[in-house]
Design a protein around this motif. Structure first.
Motif, PDB file in Angstrom:
ATOM      1  N   THR A 102       8.647 -43.532  -9.940  1.00 50.43           N
ATOM      2  CA  THR A 102       8.712 -42.987  -8.930  1.00 50.43           C
ATOM      3  C   THR A 102       8.691 -41.481  -9.058  1.00 50.43           C
ATOM      4  OG1 THR A 102       9.769 -44.632  -7.469  1.00 50.43           O
ATOM      5  CG2 THR A 102       9.812 -42.597  -6.562  1.00 50.43           C
ATOM      6  N   THR A 105       6.171 -35.785  -5.132  1.00 50.68           N
ATOM      7  CA  THR A 105       5.111 -35.129  -4.888  1.00 50.68           C
ATOM      8  C   THR A 105       5.155 -33.533  -4.996  1.00 50.68           C
ATOM      9  OG1 THR A 105       5.401 -34.937  -2.462  1.00 50.68           O
ATOM     10  CG2 THR A 105       4.217 -36.896  -3.165  1.00 50.68           C
ATOM     11  N   LEU A 111       3.088 -35.562 -12.092  1.00 54.39           N
ATOM     12  CA  LEU A 111       2.053 -35.972 -11.330  1.00 54.39           C
ATOM     13  C   LEU A 111       1.022 -36.118 -12.370  1.00 54.39           C
ATOM     14  CD1 LEU A 111       2.416 -35.065  -7.660  1.00 54.39           C
ATOM     15  CD2 LEU A 111       2.710 -37.247  -8.740  1.00 54.39           C
ATOM     16  N   ARG A 115      -0.678 -39.332 -14.186  1.00 50.62           N
ATOM     17  CA  ARG A 115      -1.992 -39.704 -14.190  1.00 50.62           C
ATOM     18  C   ARG A 115      -2.890 -39.581 -15.320  1.00 50.62           C
ATOM     19  NH1 ARG A 115      -1.816 -35.694  -9.046  1.00 50.62           N
ATOM     20  NH2 ARG A 115      -1.598 -37.093  -7.268  1.00 50.62           N
ATOM     21  N   GLU A 121      -1.620 -43.826  -8.185  1.00 52.02           N
ATOM     22  CA  GLU A 121      -0.804 -43.581  -6.832  1.00 52.02           C
ATOM     23  C   GLU A 121      -0.659 -44.746  -6.152  1.00 52.02           C
ATOM     24  OE1 GLU A 121      -1.066 -40.657  -3.349  1.00 52.02           O
ATOM     25  OE2 GLU A 121      -0.330 -39.599  -5.009  1.00 52.02           O
ATOM     26  N   GLU A 122       0.173 -45.534  -5.975  1.00 49.52           N
ATOM     27  CA  GLU A 122       0.506 -46.785  -5.130  1.00 49.52           C
ATOM     28  C   GLU A 122       0.807 -46.596  -3.748  1.00 49.52           C
ATOM     29  OE1 GLU A 122       3.078 -49.944  -5.954  1.00 49.52           O
ATOM     30  OE2 GLU A 122       1.208 -50.586  -7.270  1.00 49.52           O
ATOM     31  N   ILE A 124       3.127 -43.404  -1.114  1.00 51.50           N
ATOM     32  CA  ILE A 124       4.006 -42.308  -1.135  1.00 51.50           C
ATOM     33  C   ILE A 124       5.248 -42.731   0.033  1.00 51.50           C
ATOM     34  CG2 ILE A 124       3.956 -40.072   0.085  1.00 51.50           C
ATOM     35  CD1 ILE A 124       1.166 -39.742  -0.688  1.00 51.50           C
TER      36      ILE A 124
END
Length: 135
Positions: A102, A105, A111, A115, A121-122, A124
């Motif tokens: 987790t 954002t 992030l 990536r 991203e599964e 939000i």
């Protein structure tokens, strides 16, 4: 390297500095058991921890990356990438079939890192807290 007793103080302090007010204090991060993998990277002379990763091998054969902490003056130098990559390798060796995490954002550097390591991203999650006052 795997966390050792000599790292406890510096990892705990780094965690508490990077993640103030979270549900897990630094003292808890340094505790280890069979399901938890904690790795650190030390500076060149081995005197200070410059980053750590705390993971948990879960019952569904996944590796949960709980915390990744890198000293602010060591960021953007590959420390986080090395820690996550090694944690995933060791997790796979221990039977993990996939990894998940987790990340906020509001943390674009994290992030970008995840990536670039192939995470997708599964969903939000939006934090929701309900406050009240006693009067």
């Amino acid at each position: 390297v795997p966390i050792a007793q000599r790292h406890h103080r510096s990892v705990s302090a780094l965690h508490d500095r990077l993640f103030p007010g979270t549900h897990t204090l630094g003292a808890r991060i340094v505790e280890a058991d069979r399901e938890h993998l904690r790795l650190v990277i030390e500076d060149d002379d081995g005197a200070h921890v410059i980053g750590y990763v705390a993971t948990e091998l879960q019952s569904d054969a996944s590796l949960y990356i709980d915390y990744l902490g890198v000293a602010p003056d060591q960021r953007r130098r590959g420390v986080g990438r090395r820690l996550v990559t090694e944690a995933m390798r060791l997790g796979a060796d221990a039977g993990a079939t996939h990894a998940h995490l987790t990340v906020g954002t509001s943390n674009p550097a994290a992030l970008e890192l995840y990536r670039s390591l192939g995470f997708i991203e599964e969903r939000i999650l939006v934090p929701y807290r309900r406050g009240f006052a006693l009067g």
